[in-house]
Write an enzyme that holds these catalytic residues in place. Structure first.
Site, PDB file in Angstrom:
ATOM      1  CB  CYS A  50      -0.973   0.447   1.220  1.00 51.00           C
ATOM      2  SG  CYS A  50      -0.146   0.028   2.531  1.00 51.00           S
ATOM      3  CG  HIS A  93      -4.563   0.644   3.551  1.00 44.72           C
ATOM      4  ND1 HIS A  93      -3.567  -0.465   2.253  1.00 44.72           N
ATOM      5  CD2 HIS A  93      -6.341   0.818   3.122  1.00 44.72           C
ATOM      6  CE1 HIS A  93      -4.172  -0.023   1.301  1.00 44.72           C
ATOM      7  NE2 HIS A  93      -5.716   0.196   1.708  1.00 44.72           N
ATOM      8  CG  ASP A 119      -7.394   1.286  -0.843  1.00 39.94           C
ATOM      9  OD1 ASP A 119      -6.156   1.234  -1.489  1.00 39.94           O
ATOM     10  OD2 ASP A 119      -7.516   0.714  -0.446  1.00 39.94           O
TER      11      ASP A 119
END
Length: 644
Positions: free
Chosen positions: A406, A450, A466
C-alpha cells in the site's frame, strides 16, 4: 550467616520470577541479552561471589550495553532496562543470607517497573507469581536463620500463609483503586518512553511499514451501537500526508490548526465506541468521516483526529461518523497549491506520462483517475517482498518494479495525479477488521495498517481512491476471520476468547479513569462524586479494611492450631480473675504462679505440663485430641459448675 544451597536456589528463583515480566516488555534483543547475562552471572557466582573489581567492570559494561542498544535515548524503557540489568548481575555479590534477602527485596522492583511499560493481565499475573515466590523465599530465609528445617509436605501450607499475607492488604488496595481521587492528567514525574510503540506515524517512506504489516497485535477494538458499515467501507482514517520530498511523505503541522473542512453528509450514520491501544502518540482514527471530535480530542482541517494528551494507556472514545456526500467541495488556493506540490528533479518518467494523459483527457479529471486505476489493475501485483527504491522511487515502481504494497501504490498514485494537475494527498490509517463473536465487537490489528489516496474532483471535493484495492482486493476486504477458517478455526476461537478477556480487563481495570470514578455510583442514583465524596468513602472503606487487617493479624496462622486455640481460651477464663498470662511468660511458669495464689488450681498445673509436652515434644494424635478436650472442659475453681 552463610548462604546454603537451598536458600540460594530460592533467592534465584524469586529473582527470575520477578524479572521475567519486565524482560518480556523490553525490546526483544535487550530482554534476551539481559536474560542470558542473568544465567551466566548466576552460574559463575554459585560457589563464591565475584571479585569486587570484576563486579565493577561488569556493571560498567552492562550500563554501556543497555545505553547502546537503546541508542542512548533516555526514557522510561531505558530506565527499566537498566533496572533489569542491575538485577541480573546482583547475584554476583550474594554470599550470605543477608545478601539473599537483599537480592529478593530488590527483585520486587521488577514487577512494579513492568507496570510502567504495560498494565495488561499477563503482566499482572506474572507479577503476582513473582511477588508470591519472593514472599515464600523471605519466609524460607527466616526459617533458615532460626535454624528451623522445612517440614515435609509443608509447601502448600506455606503458600497459603503467603496468600494470607497478601489478603491482609488486598481490601485496602482495592479501596484505594476505586475511591482514592484520581488525577485527570498523567503525573509529571513519569518520563516518556524512549522507544515508541508501533503505530501510525506522521511520515511514510516506502518500505517503512514492513514491521507494522507483520504485527498481529490489536491496534483498536470497536463496538457498534446499532447499524454498522460493511467491512469494505471500514476505512479508519488517521494522519493525512501532504508534503513529499521525493522519498518521504510527511504531515504539515500548520494544517492541524485549521478548522475542519466544510462537508455535506450522506444519510447513513454509524454510532460506535473505539477502544484505542496505547501508542505513545496523539493520533487517533475514526471511520470516515467523524461528525465531531469527542471530548479530549480535536479535528484538523483534513479531518485527522488528535488527542489532547499522549495515548500512553488504553483509552475509549465514543464517536459518530457519516460518509460524505461532498467533502470540501470548495478548495482554497493555499490548500490546492499544497495538494499539487512536487519536488523538482524527481521521477521524470512519471511526470511525462501524467502530462501525456492530461493532454489526451483534456479537463476530465475523473477520466485520468480511472485510467490510472485500470493500468494498476492490469499490470501490477501486490507483494511485501520489495527491494529498496532509489532516488526516482515512483518511476522505479511504476515502470520497472510494478509490485509492492500500500505504501508504494498510494505514494505513486498521488504523485501521478499531482503531475497531471489533480490535487491529491495520501491518507494513512487502518482498513477492515474482524468481528469477535464472543463480545460482538470488531478488532483492528496493526497489520491492518493501510495507506490510500484522496483526489479532489470538481463538485465532489475529496474522493477516496484505493489503488491497492484495485490490484489486491483480498488484501483489503478479507478479514482475519476469513483467512483463519478451516484447519485453524479452533485456534481462532481460542484467540478470540483471549482477546475478549483482554477487552474485559481493559474495561474493568485500565479504563477506570477519573471520569468513570466520579460516575461509579450512577446505578445507585448518585450522578457524580466530587473529590470530597470520594475521600469520605475512601476513609470509610479504608477503616473497614484496616479492621479486616487487624482481625486477620489477631487470628494469625498459629490460631488455626486447635490445641493452641483451646489453650488461649483457657487463659482468657483465668484473665477474668486477674490471673492472665503475660506475653513473655511460659506455660509452666504461669500455671505455677496461679497455683501459688490459688492452691486449688492443681489441675491447671497438670494441664500446663501436658500442654508443654504436646507442643514441644512428640505426642500421638489420640493424646493430642484428648488434651484438647480437657483444655476446653477445664474451668477455674471458682467457676466450676457455672455454665460459663
Amino acid at each position: 550467616m552463610a548462604l546454603d544451597n537451598a536458600s540460594r536456589r530460592w533467592a534465584l528463583l524469586a529473582m527470575a520470577a520477578c524479572l521475567l515480566p519486565l524482560l518480556l516488555q523490553l525490546p526483544g534483543q535487550v530482554g534476551a541479552a539481559i536474560a542470558g547475562l542473568a544465567v551466566v552471572v548466576a552460574a559463575l557466582s554459585w560457589r563464591r561471589p565475584m571479585p569486587g573489581w570484576l563486579r565493577f567492570l561488569l556493571a560498567l559494561a552492562v550500563v554501556a550495553l543497555v545505553l547502546k542498544m537503546s541508542r542512548f535515548s533516555i526514557g522510561r524503557d531505558t530506565g527499566c532496562a537498566l533496572l533489569a540489568a542491575m538485577l541480573a548481575i546482583k547475584p554476583s555479590e550474594t554470599a550470605a543470607l543477608r545478601d539473599a534477602r537483599s537480592l529478593v527485596g530488590f527483585a520486587l522492583f521488577g514487577p512494579f517497573a513492568t507496570f510502567l511499560l504495560d498494565q495488561g493481565p499477563a503482566s499482572m499475573g506474572l507479577g503476582l507469581i513473582g511477588v508470591t515466590l519472593a514472599l515464600l523465599a523471605l519466609r524460607r530465609f527466616a526459617d533458615a536463620e532460626a535454624d528451623l528445617p522445612a517440614s515435609a509436605g509443608s509447601a502448600w501450607r506455606e503458600l497459603l500463609s503467603v496468600w494470607r499475607l497478601i489478603a491482609i492488604g488486598l481490601p485496602l488496595a482495592l479501596a484505594a483503586f476505586w475511591l482514592f481521587p484520581r488525577i485527570g492528567s498523567p503525573l509529571w514525574g513519569v518520563p516518556e518512553r524512549a522507544l515508541a510503540r508501533p503505530g501510525l506515524s506522521e511520515r511514510m517512506s516506502p518500505g517503512e511499514w514492513i514491521d507494522l504489516l507483520a504485527d498481529d497485535a490489536p491496534a483498536l477494538r470497536v463496538h457498534f451501537f446499532g447499524p454498522m458499515p460493511p467491512a469494505e467501507q471500514m476505512y479508519w482514517r488517521g494522519p493525512v500526508l501532504w508534503d513529499f520530498d521525493g522519498r518521504t511523505w510527511t504531515q504539515p503541522q500548520w494544517l492541524r490548526g485549521l478548522p475542519a473542512a466544510e462537508t455535506r453528509r450522506s444519510g447513513a450514520a454509524w454510532d460506535y465506541e473505539l477502544e484505542f491501544e496505547p501508542t505513545d502518540r496523539r493520533q487517533l482514527v475514526a471511520l470516515e468521516l467523524p461528525n465531531a471530535a469527542p471530548e479530549g480530542a480535536r479535528l484538523s482541517g483534513d479531518y485527522g483526529l488528535y488527542a489532547e494528551r499522549v495515548l500512553s494507556t488504553v483509552t475509549r472514545w465514543r464517536m459518530r461518523s457519516t460518509p460524505p456526500a461532498a467533502f470540501e467541495p470548495e478548495l482554497k488556493a493555499l490548500l490546492r497549491q499544497a495538494a499539487l506540490r512536487l519536488p523538482q528533479g524527481y521521477n521524470p518518467r512519471t511526470v511525462a506520462l501524467a502530462r501525456q494523459w492530461r493532454a489526451e483527457a483534456g479537463s476530465n479529471d475523473a477520466a485520468i483517475v480511472q485510467r490510472a486505476l485500470d493500468w494498476i489493475r492490469k499490470d501490477f501485483a501486490y507483494t511485501l517482498d520489495t527491494p529498496l527504491l532509489g532516488r526516482h522511487s515512483v518511476d522505479e515502481f511504476l515502470f520497472d518494479q510494478r509490485a509492492g504494497f500500500c505504501e508504494h501504490f498510494s505514494s505513486s498514485f498521488v504523485v501521478l495525479m499531482r503531475a497531471a494537475g489533480i490535487p491529491a494527498r495520501v491518507v494513512t490509517g487502518y482498513v477492515g477488521g474482524y468481528r469477535n463473536p464472543f463480545g460482538d465487537y470488531w478488532v483492528v490489528r496493526r497489520m491492518d495498517a493501510h495507506a490510500w489516496a484522496e483526489v479532489w474532483l470538481p463538485q465532489r471535493g475529496w474522493v477516496r481512491v484505493d489503488p491497492t484495492a484495485a490490484v489486491a482486493p483480498e488484501r483489503i476486504y478479507d478479514t482475519l476471520e476469513d483467512r483463519a477458517a478451516g484447519d485453524f478455526a479452533g485456534l481462532r476461537q481460542v484467540l478470540d476468547a483471549g482477546d475478549w478477556l483482554r477487552r474485559g480487563w481493559n474495561e474493568l481495570v485500565l479504563g477506570f479513569d477519573a471520569t468513570r470514578q466520579q460516575r461509579m455510583l450512577q446505578p445507585l442514583g448518585i450522578d457524580k462524586l466530587d473529590a470530597g465524596d470520594l475521600i469520605a468513602l475512601f476513609a470509610a472503606l479504608a477503616a473497614l479494611a484496616l479492621g479486616w487487617m487487624v482481625w486477620l493479624i489477631a487470628h494469625s496462622e498459629r490460631e488455626r492450631d486447635p490445641l493452641l486455640r483451646a489453650w488461649r481460651r483457657l487463659g482468657a477464663r483465668y484473665a477474668r480473675f486477674g490471673l492472665q498470662r503475660e506475653p513473655h511468660e511460659p506455660a509452666l511458669d504461669w500455671a505455677e504462679r496461679v497455683f501459688r495464689r490459688r492452691p486449688q488450681e492443681g489441675a491447671l498445673r497438670t494441664l500446663a505440663q501436658r500442654f508443654a509436652e504436646s507442643r514441644y515434644a512428640v505426642a500421638d494424635a489420640a493424646g493430642r485430641r484428648e488434651l484438647i478436650r480437657a483444655l476446653r472442659a477445664h474451668r477455674p475453681a471458682s467457676l466450676r459448675g457455672n455454665d460459663r
